[in-house]
Design an enzyme around this catalytic site. Sequence first.
Site, mmCIF file in Angstrom:
data_model
loop_
_atom_site.group_PDB
_atom_site.id
_atom_site.type_symbol
_atom_site.label_atom_id
_atom_site.label_comp_id
_atom_site.label_asym_id
_atom_site.label_seq_id
_atom_site.Cartn_x
_atom_site.Cartn_y
_atom_site.Cartn_z
ATOM 1 N N LYS A 31 -13.679 28.619 -72.927
ATOM 2 C CA LYS A 31 -12.503 28.947 -73.724
ATOM 3 C C LYS A 31 -11.426 29.432 -72.766
ATOM 4 C CE LYS A 31 -13.206 31.333 -77.430
ATOM 5 N NZ LYS A 31 -13.530 32.474 -78.323
ATOM 6 N N CYS A 82 3.428 28.612 -72.130
ATOM 7 C CA CYS A 82 3.180 27.270 -72.650
ATOM 8 C C CYS A 82 2.328 27.290 -73.913
ATOM 9 C CB CYS A 82 2.475 26.437 -71.574
ATOM 10 S SG CYS A 82 2.059 24.768 -72.105
ATOM 11 N N CYS A 89 2.090 23.946 -75.353
ATOM 12 C CA CYS A 89 1.863 22.511 -75.537
ATOM 13 C C CYS A 89 0.661 21.996 -74.738
ATOM 14 C CB CYS A 89 3.106 21.717 -75.158
ATOM 15 S SG CYS A 89 3.391 21.561 -73.373
ATOM 16 N N CYS A 131 5.168 28.150 -69.039
ATOM 17 C CA CYS A 131 5.862 26.902 -69.383
ATOM 18 C C CYS A 131 6.617 26.396 -68.162
ATOM 19 C CB CYS A 131 6.847 27.185 -70.528
ATOM 20 S SG CYS A 131 7.990 25.835 -70.883
ATOM 21 N N HIS A 139 6.899 20.343 -71.991
ATOM 22 C CA HIS A 139 6.925 20.085 -73.440
ATOM 23 C C HIS A 139 8.042 19.116 -73.812
ATOM 24 C CE1 HIS A 139 9.567 23.628 -72.847
ATOM 25 N NE2 HIS A 139 10.298 23.015 -73.755
HETATM 26 FE FE1 FES Z 1 4.159 23.706 -72.577
HETATM 27 FE FE2 FES Z 1 6.698 24.296 -72.183
HETATM 28 S S1 FES Z 1 5.509 24.742 -73.878
HETATM 29 S S2 FES Z 1 5.374 23.267 -70.847
#
Ligand code: FES
Length: 74
Positions: A23, A41, A43, A52, A56
């Site tokens: 996890k 991040c 995504c 991030c 994304h």
């Molecule tokens: Fe994943 Fe920006 S939210 S790179």
Amino acid sequence: VVVKAETGGVNSINPDIRKNEEKVVDSVLVNELSKPLTPYCRCWRSGTFPLCDGSHVKHNKATGDNVGPLLVKK
Ligand code: FES
């Protein structure tokens, strides 16, 4: 104990980040952040995960998705 997670499942949201961990969990002390605003991040495409890196944007263009970072303010 580190258990290799199954990859590539139909319902998998994480394409390749730290797949050797059962996890993926990160913790941050807000008062130790170096910047007043830090994007994290959500995504699962960032090359600097858990931060991030803007990946994304490419993911959203390719898929029509609408994901973006969590902004943590100091
Ligand atoms: Fe994943 Fe920006 S939210 S790179």
